[in-house]
Design a protein around this motif. Structure first.
Motif, mmCIF file in Angstrom:
data_model
loop_
_atom_site.group_PDB
_atom_site.id
_atom_site.type_symbol
_atom_site.label_atom_id
_atom_site.label_comp_id
_atom_site.label_asym_id
_atom_site.label_seq_id
_atom_site.Cartn_x
_atom_site.Cartn_y
_atom_site.Cartn_z
ATOM 1 N N ARG A 1 0.831 -1.223 0.000
ATOM 2 C CA ARG A 1 0.000 0.000 0.000
ATOM 3 C C ARG A 1 0.853 1.254 0.000
ATOM 4 N NH1 ARG A 1 -3.115 -3.750 0.081
ATOM 5 N NH2 ARG A 1 -5.338 -3.714 0.558
ATOM 6 N N ILE A 2 1.919 1.232 0.795
ATOM 7 C CA ILE A 2 2.793 2.408 0.921
ATOM 8 C C ILE A 2 4.221 1.975 0.591
ATOM 9 C CG2 ILE A 2 3.639 4.230 2.465
ATOM 10 C CD1 ILE A 2 1.097 3.992 4.071
ATOM 11 N N PRO A 3 4.610 2.116 -0.677
ATOM 12 C CA PRO A 3 5.963 1.681 -1.049
ATOM 13 C C PRO A 3 7.011 2.438 -0.230
ATOM 14 C CG PRO A 3 4.621 2.125 -3.006
ATOM 15 C CD PRO A 3 3.828 2.626 -1.824
ATOM 16 N N GLY A 4 7.977 1.703 0.263
ATOM 17 C CA GLY A 4 9.034 2.331 1.062
ATOM 18 C C GLY A 4 8.694 2.451 2.542
ATOM 19 N N ALA A 5 7.479 2.023 2.926
ATOM 20 C CA ALA A 5 7.089 2.111 4.339
ATOM 21 C C ALA A 5 8.140 1.405 5.210
ATOM 22 C CB ALA A 5 5.722 1.482 4.554
ATOM 23 N N ILE A 6 8.371 2.003 6.373
ATOM 24 C CA ILE A 6 9.391 1.488 7.288
ATOM 25 C C ILE A 6 8.679 0.851 8.486
ATOM 26 C CG2 ILE A 6 11.267 2.189 8.815
ATOM 27 C CD1 ILE A 6 11.848 4.426 6.735
ATOM 28 N N VAL A 7 9.022 -0.389 8.771
ATOM 29 C CA VAL A 7 8.306 -1.148 9.798
ATOM 30 C C VAL A 7 9.302 -1.647 10.846
ATOM 31 C CG1 VAL A 7 6.845 -3.173 10.207
ATOM 32 C CG2 VAL A 7 6.558 -1.833 8.103
ATOM 33 N N ASN A 8 8.934 -1.506 12.121
ATOM 34 C CA ASN A 8 9.857 -1.908 13.189
ATOM 35 C C ASN A 8 9.848 -3.419 13.401
ATOM 36 O OD1 ASN A 8 7.276 -1.982 14.369
ATOM 37 N ND2 ASN A 8 8.015 -1.336 16.375
ATOM 38 N N SER A 9 10.911 -3.894 14.013
ATOM 39 C CA SER A 9 11.071 -5.342 14.195
ATOM 40 C C SER A 9 10.089 -5.912 15.218
ATOM 41 C CB SER A 9 12.497 -5.653 14.652
ATOM 42 O OG SER A 9 12.725 -5.118 15.950
ATOM 43 N N ARG A 10 9.540 -5.044 16.066
ATOM 44 C CA ARG A 10 8.703 -5.541 17.160
ATOM 45 C C ARG A 10 7.444 -6.227 16.639
ATOM 46 N NH1 ARG A 10 7.782 -2.134 22.690
ATOM 47 N NH2 ARG A 10 9.962 -1.689 22.246
ATOM 48 N N LEU A 11 7.055 -5.912 15.409
ATOM 49 C CA LEU A 11 5.905 -6.592 14.803
ATOM 50 C C LEU A 11 6.149 -8.092 14.701
ATOM 51 C CD1 LEU A 11 3.321 -6.845 13.008
ATOM 52 C CD2 LEU A 11 4.767 -6.274 11.053
ATOM 53 N N ARG A 12 7.389 -8.466 14.384
ATOM 54 C CA ARG A 12 7.612 -9.721 13.714
ATOM 55 C C ARG A 12 7.919 -10.919 14.611
ATOM 56 N NH1 ARG A 12 9.130 -9.703 8.535
ATOM 57 N NH2 ARG A 12 8.971 -11.942 8.882
ATOM 58 N N ALA A 13 7.348 -12.033 14.168
ATOM 59 C CA ALA A 13 7.690 -13.341 14.718
ATOM 60 C C ALA A 13 7.908 -14.247 13.513
ATOM 61 C CB ALA A 13 6.555 -13.873 15.586
ATOM 62 N N ASP A 14 8.747 -15.261 13.668
ATOM 63 C CA ASP A 14 8.948 -16.187 12.544
ATOM 64 C C ASP A 14 8.129 -17.458 12.757
ATOM 65 O OD1 ASP A 14 10.333 -17.863 14.278
ATOM 66 O OD2 ASP A 14 12.270 -17.653 13.268
ATOM 67 N N ASP A 15 8.330 -18.467 11.931
ATOM 68 C CA ASP A 15 7.573 -19.723 11.986
ATOM 69 C C ASP A 15 7.636 -20.360 13.371
ATOM 70 O OD1 ASP A 15 8.918 -19.059 9.536
ATOM 71 O OD2 ASP A 15 8.115 -20.892 8.652
ATOM 72 N N LEU A 16 8.787 -20.138 14.058
ATOM 73 C CA LEU A 16 9.006 -20.812 15.342
ATOM 74 C C LEU A 16 8.724 -19.895 16.527
ATOM 75 C CD1 LEU A 16 12.374 -22.547 14.356
ATOM 76 C CD2 LEU A 16 10.064 -23.511 14.285
ATOM 77 N N GLY A 17 8.230 -18.680 16.234
ATOM 78 C CA GLY A 17 7.892 -17.766 17.332
ATOM 79 C C GLY A 17 9.041 -16.894 17.790
ATOM 80 N N ALA A 18 10.188 -16.969 17.092
ATOM 81 C CA ALA A 18 11.293 -16.051 17.438
ATOM 82 C C ALA A 18 10.863 -14.638 17.075
ATOM 83 C CB ALA A 18 12.561 -16.434 16.684
ATOM 84 N N ARG A 19 11.211 -13.673 17.905
ATOM 85 C CA ARG A 19 10.797 -12.291 17.663
ATOM 86 C C ARG A 19 11.993 -11.384 17.373
ATOM 87 N NH1 ARG A 19 8.594 -9.786 21.876
ATOM 88 N NH2 ARG A 19 7.596 -8.342 20.452
ATOM 89 N N HIS A 20 11.732 -10.305 16.641
ATOM 90 C CA HIS A 20 12.751 -9.312 16.244
ATOM 91 C C HIS A 20 13.790 -9.919 15.286
ATOM 92 C CE1 HIS A 20 11.481 -6.148 19.085
ATOM 93 N NE2 HIS A 20 11.295 -7.119 19.950
ATOM 94 N N PHE A 21 14.519 -10.914 15.772
ATOM 95 C CA PHE A 21 15.498 -11.626 14.952
ATOM 96 C C PHE A 21 14.955 -13.026 14.722
ATOM 97 C CE2 PHE A 21 17.857 -8.295 17.031
ATOM 98 C CZ PHE A 21 18.697 -7.821 16.029
#
Ligand code: H79
Length: 469
Positions: A219-239
């Motif tokens: 929706r917003i090309p170039g939008a900057i998103v913080n790492s705190r949103l993210r979890a991976d397949d195994l539930g690891a967060r940020h990294f």
């Protein structure tokens, strides 16, 4: 390497114009404003010495009682233009504003919730007014969004039953709708700042965190998103589980900073968020909140430490329930701004001074490489140009020792405050001694003008006019 579908993927460190601008900004203003600013830490006569934005939770207030606060959200003192001018005069280059905190109240008239500004007496689009005011002052805007939601009936902390899973799927659909709505209503924003993502329910939905980041960037090309949103397949967060950063920058440093010598953080972009008060983000009207207020010098020290380690600092303001700014925060912004007026060269568009070791008495920063740096031959680590020394702690010895990286020479030193030449002594070609400034109440910045050692042998001789200290 673990095979991950929702990890960082092949993402490399972003270096596009939006990310460069974000990085160069270095100093942002965080704004926490919502219904919690009305009770301001006190519920039915009981003051709770804990974050004001947590009051609904810590005072066990029912959804219904909390929602009734909307009737008191009357905006009598709300002047977003003043907010924006205060931030700009402080030297902040962007703002991150709460659109919805944990209590679920929305500062925009969301079509997906009945708990929004539309249900307050004015019915105004408060968020839209804030975005417009800051952009008019030339500040970029990032939108804070709490995934954790104490108001929505489908929010779950953990997914133990099929009912939990079904409810939480509905909740994520609601959050997706709201985030797409924000991106469509306010496409001029630069980024999103996610919070409230640490519960098991979110960690079990790495796929959603990955998807929503993609959707927002579509929706917003170039939008900057913080790492705190993210979890991976195994539930690891940020990294992710392979150690790669998810999102565009690390946002785990909350009310703390990496150690001054921890150069490992310079490998990625990061942002720390800080309170002026000891520990409340929303306005808390109590002696407890006041007692912990940091001084302008402490804020500048945090800022210098952050920049020296390649991070951004997001400094929080918590306007009062009527929308007016807290006078002590306005005064602090003014004093930090007065410092920035003369010393911002050490902050804006600056980053770590490669090869310069943490000196103990302050922080070194250096101008960021220009955008076309890849086209020019590599320089030795800051072998030319300038390094800024921000003096935050004056040694009792009265001497500031400086260890130079190999091949680097200091030609002259200038104080940014008055442009005066600062005398210094060269000991052995690798180390300098600068007489410490008298304490001026605020950190002093010296600009060290550099050359490559050997350019001019005469410059390598100690200055006979300056006594060895
Ligand atoms: O928005 C600001 C805070 O309100 C938010 N992040 C910043 C930017 C934040 N929410 N939670 N936390 C930070 C972490 C705090 C969690 C705790 Fe608790 C609050 C631990 C103890 C009290 C939650 C409530 C877990 C146990 C009780």
């Amino acid at each position: 390497m673990i095979a991950l579908r929702y990890g960082a993927g092949s993402q490399v460190r972003r270096d596009d114009p939006a990310m460069r601008a974000f990085r160069a900004d270095r100093f942002g203003q965080f704004v926490h404003w919502g219904l919690y600013a009305l009770p301001a830490g006190t519920w039915k006569g009981r003051t709770i010495d804990f974050a004001a934005e947590f009051l609904m939770h810590s005072a066990h207030v029912s959804r219904k009682d909390w929602a009734a606060l909307a009737a008191e959200f009357t905006l009598e003192g709300f002047d977003p233009v003043e907010w924006a001018r205060t931030a700009k005069a402080m030297g902040a280059r962007y703002v991150t504003v709460t659109t919805k905190h944990h209590d679920g109240f929305c500062l925009w008239p969301s079509a997906y919730s009945d708990f929004t500004v539309a249900a307050t007496p004015s019915g105004r689009d408060v968020l839209g007014e804030i975005i417009e005011a800051y952009q008019a002052e030339g500040l970029a805007v990032h939108l804070y969004y709490s995934v954790l939601d104490w108001h929505h009936p489908d929010w779950r902390y953990a997914l133990e039953t099929d009912d939990d899973r079904a409810a939480f799927d509905r909740y994520l659909e609601f959050a997706t709708d709201q985030l797409v709505e924000l991106a469509e209503r306010y496409p001029q924003v630069r980024g999103f700042w996610f919070d409230g993502t640490w519960d098991a329910s979110v960690k079990a939905n790495g796929r959603w965190t990955c998807e929503i980041e993609r959707i927002l960037k579509e929706r917003i090309p170039g939008a900057i998103v913080n790492s705190r949103l993210r979890a991976d397949d195994l539930g690891a967060r940020h990294f992710d589980s392979n150690g790669a950063l998810m999102g565009d920058y690390e946002s785990g440093y909350e009310r703390r900073l990496p150690a001054p010598w921890d150069l490992s953080v310079t490998a990625h972009d990061w942002e720390a968020c800080a309170t002026i008060t000891q520990a409340t983000w929303g306005f808390h009207d109590s002696a407890w909140a006041d007692s912990g207020r940091k001084s302008p010098a402490q804020i500048v020290e945090q800022l210098a430490q952050t920049v020296s380690l390649g991070g951004n600092l997001l400094l929080n303001f918590g306007p009062r329930g009527d929308g007016s700014l807290v006078p002590a925060e306005v005064e602090l912004a003014r004093e930090v701004g007065a410092w920035m007026d003369v010393n911002s060269a050490a902050v804006h568009a600056s980053g770590p001074a490669n090869g310069w070791e943490y000196p103990g008495w302050g922080f070194y920063t250096a101008p960021l490489e220009p955008a076309d740096a890849s086209d020019t031959p590599a320089e030795p680590a800051h072998g030319a140009g300038v390094v800024h020394a921000v003096v935050t702690r004056i040694p009792v010895s009265g001497v500031l020792p400086v260890e130079l990286p190999p091949g680097v020479e200091v030609r002259s030193i200038r104080a940014l405050a008055d442009g005066a030449d600062v005398p210094f002594t060269v000991l052995d070609g690798r180390s300098l001694r600068i007489p410490a400034p008298a304490s001026a109440g605020m950190p002093v910045v010296f600009a060290l003008e550099l050359g490559a050692a050997g350019d001019d042998p005469a410059l390598r001789e100690p200055n006979p006019d300056v006594a060895l200290v």
